[in-house]
Design a protein around this motif. Sequence first.
Motif, PDB file in Angstrom:
ATOM      1  N   TYR A 144       0.830  -1.208   0.000  1.00 18.04           N
ATOM      2  CA  TYR A 144       0.000   0.000   0.000  1.00 18.04           C
ATOM      3  C   TYR A 144       0.869   1.264   0.000  1.00 18.04           C
ATOM      4  O   TYR A 144       0.505   2.281  -0.596  1.00 18.04           O
ATOM      5  CB  TYR A 144      -1.007  -0.004   1.158  1.00 18.04           C
ATOM      6  CG  TYR A 144      -0.470   0.413   2.500  1.00 18.04           C
ATOM      7  CD1 TYR A 144      -0.605   1.714   2.946  1.00 18.04           C
ATOM      8  CD2 TYR A 144       0.172  -0.500   3.336  1.00 18.04           C
ATOM      9  CE1 TYR A 144      -0.128   2.103   4.185  1.00 18.04           C
ATOM     10  CE2 TYR A 144       0.647  -0.133   4.577  1.00 18.04           C
ATOM     11  CZ  TYR A 144       0.499   1.179   4.994  1.00 18.04           C
ATOM     12  OH  TYR A 144       0.972   1.552   6.220  1.00 18.04           O
ATOM     13  N   ILE A 190       2.121   1.757  -3.552  1.00 17.69           N
ATOM     14  CA  ILE A 190       1.051   2.331  -4.382  1.00 17.69           C
ATOM     15  C   ILE A 190       0.932   3.831  -4.117  1.00 17.69           C
ATOM     16  O   ILE A 190       0.806   4.629  -5.048  1.00 17.69           O
ATOM     17  CB  ILE A 190      -0.290   1.607  -4.138  1.00 17.69           C
ATOM     18  CG1 ILE A 190      -0.185   0.143  -4.584  1.00 17.69           C
ATOM     19  CG2 ILE A 190      -1.436   2.327  -4.850  1.00 17.69           C
ATOM     20  CD1 ILE A 190      -1.340  -0.740  -4.143  1.00 17.69           C
ATOM     21  N   ILE A 192     -10.790   3.518  -6.894  1.00 11.85           N
ATOM     22  CA  ILE A 192     -10.103   2.451  -6.151  1.00 11.85           C
ATOM     23  C   ILE A 192     -10.197   1.129  -6.910  1.00 11.85           C
ATOM     24  O   ILE A 192      -9.195   0.430  -7.087  1.00 11.85           O
ATOM     25  CB  ILE A 192     -10.692   2.324  -4.737  1.00 11.85           C
ATOM     26  CG1 ILE A 192     -10.290   3.545  -3.909  1.00 11.85           C
ATOM     27  CG2 ILE A 192     -10.251   1.039  -4.061  1.00 11.85           C
ATOM     28  CD1 ILE A 192     -11.002   3.681  -2.591  1.00 11.85           C
ATOM     29  N   LEU A 229      -8.024   1.229 -10.218  1.00 12.22           N
ATOM     30  CA  LEU A 229      -6.588   1.137  -9.961  1.00 12.22           C
ATOM     31  C   LEU A 229      -6.224  -0.261  -9.476  1.00 12.22           C
ATOM     32  O   LEU A 229      -5.219  -0.830  -9.910  1.00 12.22           O
ATOM     33  CB  LEU A 229      -6.141   2.194  -8.940  1.00 12.22           C
ATOM     34  CG  LEU A 229      -4.638   2.254  -8.663  1.00 12.22           C
ATOM     35  CD1 LEU A 229      -3.838   2.446  -9.946  1.00 12.22           C
ATOM     36  CD2 LEU A 229      -4.325   3.358  -7.660  1.00 12.22           C
ATOM     37  N   ALA A 230      -7.049  -0.824  -8.622  1.00 10.97           N
ATOM     38  CA  ALA A 230      -6.800  -2.187  -8.130  1.00 10.97           C
ATOM     39  C   ALA A 230      -6.760  -3.175  -9.292  1.00 10.97           C
ATOM     40  O   ALA A 230      -5.886  -4.047  -9.343  1.00 10.97           O
ATOM     41  CB  ALA A 230      -7.859  -2.583  -7.113  1.00 10.97           C
ATOM     42  N   THR A 266      -6.331  -2.824  -0.555  1.00  7.23           N
ATOM     43  CA  THR A 266      -4.948  -2.338  -0.526  1.00  7.23           C
ATOM     44  C   THR A 266      -4.879  -0.925  -1.102  1.00  7.23           C
ATOM     45  O   THR A 266      -4.212  -0.048  -0.546  1.00  7.23           O
ATOM     46  CB  THR A 266      -4.024  -3.289  -1.313  1.00  7.23           C
ATOM     47  OG1 THR A 266      -4.168  -4.613  -0.794  1.00  7.23           O
ATOM     48  CG2 THR A 266      -2.572  -2.861  -1.211  1.00  7.23           C
ATOM     49  N   VAL A 267      -5.580  -0.695  -2.210  1.00  5.18           N
ATOM     50  CA  VAL A 267      -5.628   0.644  -2.807  1.00  5.18           C
ATOM     51  C   VAL A 267      -6.337   1.605  -1.851  1.00  5.18           C
ATOM     52  O   VAL A 267      -5.898   2.749  -1.668  1.00  5.18           O
ATOM     53  CB  VAL A 267      -6.309   0.628  -4.191  1.00  5.18           C
ATOM     54  CG1 VAL A 267      -6.451   2.045  -4.746  1.00  5.18           C
ATOM     55  CG2 VAL A 267      -5.521  -0.244  -5.160  1.00  5.18           C
ATOM     56  N   GLN A 268      -7.401   1.139  -1.213  1.00 12.39           N
ATOM     57  CA  GLN A 268      -8.115   1.966  -0.239  1.00 12.39           C
ATOM     58  C   GLN A 268      -7.167   2.419   0.869  1.00 12.39           C
ATOM     59  O   GLN A 268      -7.169   3.579   1.274  1.00 12.39           O
ATOM     60  CB  GLN A 268      -9.293   1.205   0.374  1.00 12.39           C
ATOM     61  CG  GLN A 268     -10.039   1.975   1.449  1.00 12.39           C
ATOM     62  CD  GLN A 268     -10.764   3.180   0.903  1.00 12.39           C
ATOM     63  OE1 GLN A 268     -11.617   3.049   0.038  1.00 12.39           O
ATOM     64  NE2 GLN A 268     -10.416   4.369   1.388  1.00 12.39           N
ATOM     65  N   SER A 301      -3.961   2.771   0.610  1.00 13.02           N
ATOM     66  CA  SER A 301      -3.058   3.763   0.008  1.00 13.02           C
ATOM     67  C   SER A 301      -3.722   5.140  -0.037  1.00 13.02           C
ATOM     68  O   SER A 301      -3.111   6.145   0.325  1.00 13.02           O
ATOM     69  CB  SER A 301      -2.680   3.363  -1.418  1.00 13.02           C
ATOM     70  OG  SER A 301      -2.041   2.124  -1.441  1.00 13.02           O
ATOM     71  N   TYR A 302      -4.951   5.163  -0.493  1.00 10.33           N
ATOM     72  CA  TYR A 302      -5.677   6.425  -0.584  1.00 10.33           C
ATOM     73  C   TYR A 302      -5.897   7.018   0.807  1.00 10.33           C
ATOM     74  O   TYR A 302      -5.833   8.236   0.985  1.00 10.33           O
ATOM     75  CB  TYR A 302      -6.999   6.228  -1.324  1.00 10.33           C
ATOM     76  CG  TYR A 302      -6.879   6.169  -2.840  1.00 10.33           C
ATOM     77  CD1 TYR A 302      -5.663   5.948  -3.475  1.00 10.33           C
ATOM     78  CD2 TYR A 302      -7.988   6.332  -3.644  1.00 10.33           C
ATOM     79  CE1 TYR A 302      -5.568   5.892  -4.864  1.00 10.33           C
ATOM     80  CE2 TYR A 302      -7.906   6.289  -5.036  1.00 10.33           C
ATOM     81  CZ  TYR A 302      -6.692   6.069  -5.632  1.00 10.33           C
ATOM     82  OH  TYR A 302      -6.595   6.027  -7.007  1.00 10.33           O
TER      83      TYR A 302
END
Length: 124
Positions: free
Chosen positions: A10, A13, A35, A38-39, A48-50, A52-53
């Motif tokens: 994360y 990313i 999200i 990108l995922a 995981t993207v969540q 990161s954001y």
Amino acid sequence: MEFKENPAIYIQIAEYVCEQILLKKWALGDRLISIRELAAQIQVNPNTVQRSYDLLQQQNIISNKRGIGYFIEADAMERILDFKREQFIENELPVFFRNLFLLKIDLKELKPMFDKFVQEHFKK
């Protein structure tokens, strides 16, 4: 996207998002890719993207407009540069300096190499 063992995915990313902003591939004020999109693109779990954001939001680099999406903050460039400089100076520069000393490389030797690297990789 290929991931390294460290740091956590994360974080990698989040660093990728920051790099896109620094390279001006993604403009300040623009809406980020969702999200889920990108995922799917980088083949990771949306959670995981969540994460990161969420990290980028905590750093005030992006903001969430409920129901619309995530947007790059107007001052994101300065925040990213400050954070990345601090991390570089604390973590990478001491190792770099140590290697220069051990290998007896003068800083003056590096300038032409650095200029060539920038020309080949960033000035196309």
